[in-house]
Design a protein around this motif. Structure first.
Motif, PDB file in Angstrom:
ATOM      1  N   GLU A 114       0.777  -1.292  -0.071  1.00 64.82           N
ATOM      2  CA  GLU A 114       0.395  -0.651  -0.206  1.00 64.82           C
ATOM      3  C   GLU A 114       0.508   0.948   0.348  1.00 64.82           C
ATOM      4  N   GLY A 115       2.097   1.164   0.338  1.00 64.86           N
ATOM      5  CA  GLY A 115       2.546   1.749   0.894  1.00 64.86           C
ATOM      6  C   GLY A 115       3.786   1.988  -0.486  1.00 64.86           C
ATOM      7  N   GLY A 116       4.698   3.122  -0.649  1.00 67.58           N
ATOM      8  CA  GLY A 116       5.865   3.226  -1.559  1.00 67.58           C
ATOM      9  C   GLY A 116       6.500   1.822  -2.653  1.00 67.58           C
ATOM     10  N   LEU A 117       7.360   2.326  -2.825  1.00 72.12           N
ATOM     11  CA  LEU A 117       7.861   1.160  -3.826  1.00 72.12           C
ATOM     12  C   LEU A 117       9.168   1.460  -3.187  1.00 72.12           C
ATOM     13  N   GLU A 118       9.952   0.184  -3.931  1.00 68.43           N
ATOM     14  CA  GLU A 118      11.509  -0.260  -3.537  1.00 68.43           C
ATOM     15  C   GLU A 118      12.394  -0.639  -4.899  1.00 68.43           C
ATOM     16  N   ASP A 119      13.074   0.327  -5.606  1.00 69.95           N
ATOM     17  CA  ASP A 119      14.600  -0.330  -6.827  1.00 69.95           C
ATOM     18  C   ASP A 119      15.692  -0.267  -5.868  1.00 69.95           C
ATOM     19  N   VAL A 120      15.417  -1.747  -6.415  1.00 65.98           N
ATOM     20  CA  VAL A 120      16.720  -2.219  -5.284  1.00 65.98           C
ATOM     21  C   VAL A 120      17.589  -3.092  -6.301  1.00 65.98           C
ATOM     22  N   VAL A 125      28.606  -7.395  -3.502  1.00 70.06           N
ATOM     23  CA  VAL A 125      28.857  -6.584  -1.442  1.00 70.06           C
ATOM     24  C   VAL A 125      27.839  -5.833  -1.543  1.00 70.06           C
ATOM     25  N   VAL A 126      27.145  -5.195  -2.769  1.00 70.21           N
ATOM     26  CA  VAL A 126      26.329  -3.721  -2.187  1.00 70.21           C
ATOM     27  C   VAL A 126      25.117  -3.400  -3.254  1.00 70.21           C
ATOM     28  N   ILE A 127      24.857  -3.117  -1.897  1.00 65.17           N
ATOM     29  CA  ILE A 127      22.893  -3.025  -2.040  1.00 65.17           C
ATOM     30  C   ILE A 127      22.393  -1.777  -2.964  1.00 65.17           C
ATOM     31  N   TRP A 128      21.804  -1.275  -4.342  1.00 63.02           N
ATOM     32  CA  TRP A 128      21.802   0.123  -4.505  1.00 63.02           C
ATOM     33  C   TRP A 128      20.104   0.338  -4.341  1.00 63.02           C
ATOM     34  N   SER A 129      19.652   1.300  -3.559  1.00 65.71           N
ATOM     35  CA  SER A 129      18.456   1.263  -2.954  1.00 65.71           C
ATOM     36  C   SER A 129      17.757   2.958  -3.646  1.00 65.71           C
ATOM     37  N   ARG A 130      16.147   2.525  -3.963  1.00 65.48           N
ATOM     38  CA  ARG A 130      16.312   4.134  -4.202  1.00 65.48           C
ATOM     39  C   ARG A 130      14.720   3.763  -3.980  1.00 65.48           C
ATOM     40  N   PRO A 143       9.640   0.440 -15.308  1.00 66.22           N
ATOM     41  CA  PRO A 143       9.149  -1.251 -14.654  1.00 66.22           C
ATOM     42  C   PRO A 143       8.694  -0.761 -12.952  1.00 66.22           C
ATOM     43  N   GLY A 144       8.100  -0.837 -12.294  1.00 70.55           N
ATOM     44  CA  GLY A 144       7.907  -1.652 -10.754  1.00 70.55           C
ATOM     45  C   GLY A 144       9.167  -1.430 -10.338  1.00 70.55           C
ATOM     46  N   GLY A 145       9.125  -1.176  -9.265  1.00 76.86           N
ATOM     47  CA  GLY A 145      10.203  -1.437  -8.417  1.00 76.86           C
ATOM     48  C   GLY A 145      10.199  -3.277  -8.261  1.00 76.86           C
ATOM     49  N   THR A 146      11.130  -3.117  -7.030  1.00 78.07           N
ATOM     50  CA  THR A 146      11.651  -4.892  -6.908  1.00 78.07           C
ATOM     51  C   THR A 146      10.666  -5.281  -5.310  1.00 78.07           C
ATOM     52  N   PHE A 147       9.854  -3.912  -4.898  1.00 78.33           N
ATOM     53  CA  PHE A 147       9.889  -4.381  -3.763  1.00 78.33           C
ATOM     54  C   PHE A 147       8.123  -3.020  -3.396  1.00 78.33           C
ATOM     55  N   GLY A 148       7.534  -4.118  -2.704  1.00 75.50           N
ATOM     56  CA  GLY A 148       6.137  -2.928  -3.570  1.00 75.50           C
ATOM     57  C   GLY A 148       5.360  -2.705  -4.229  1.00 75.50           C
ATOM     58  N   ASN A 149       3.621  -2.867  -4.508  1.00 72.16           N
ATOM     59  CA  ASN A 149       2.776  -1.879  -5.388  1.00 72.16           C
ATOM     60  C   ASN A 149       3.749  -0.113  -6.038  1.00 72.16           C
TER      61      ASN A 149
END
Length: 150
Positions: A114-120, A125-130, A143-149
């Protein structure tokens, strides 16, 4: 039995592999989506810009890290809204509630259906996230993110 040519390098490479496996397990445990292989040349603009900003900070000796990261190889997260700071995985997970949308700057809301969407993007070793707020995620042409709709 063959001994490695450089035991110190072999040990370091083992630590890097362990840190990378830890990052992958962390994301899987957080439900942050299934991984898809992506050549670096096809990385999205937001990640390329974050890499450039992080590298510029490193060259100026302005790259920072949370107090939990040491000189030992460990997984780290880089948030697109602060690419000059490396976060340990615990600090990265705690930041969910106060992260701002990378497109409009509003609070993105809890990362959930229901909330925000995260792209990962997970590299070695490194995780990049927005994150994007629900409104920007719904209106995005990307395209949609990798977590959340969103």
């Amino acid at each position: 039995m063959n001994e490695p040519a450089n035991p110190g390098l072999a040990a370091f490479e083992d630590q890097i592999r362990a840190a990378d496996a830890h990052a992958a397990g962390f994301l899987a445990g957080q439900g942050r989506g299934l991984e898809t292989a992506m050549p670096a040349a096809l990385a999205p603009a937001w990640q390329r810009e974050a890499v450039a900003t992080m590298d510029a900070a490193r060259k100026r000796d302005a790259l920072k890290a949370c107090r939990h990261l040491t000189n030992a190889p460990a997984p780290a997260a880089i948030l697109v809204e602060a690419p000059h700071v490396l976060h340990c995985l615990d600090c990265y997970a705690r930041r969910d509630a106060d992260r701002r949308c990378s497109e409009c700057g509003r609070l993105a809301g809890r990362l959930s259906l229901e909330g925000g969407l995260e792209d990962v993007i997970r590299g070695p070793v490194v995780i990049w996230s927005r994150v994007r707020c629900a409104r920007c995620a719904r209106s995005a042409t990307a395209p949609g993110g990798t977590f959340g709709n969103g």
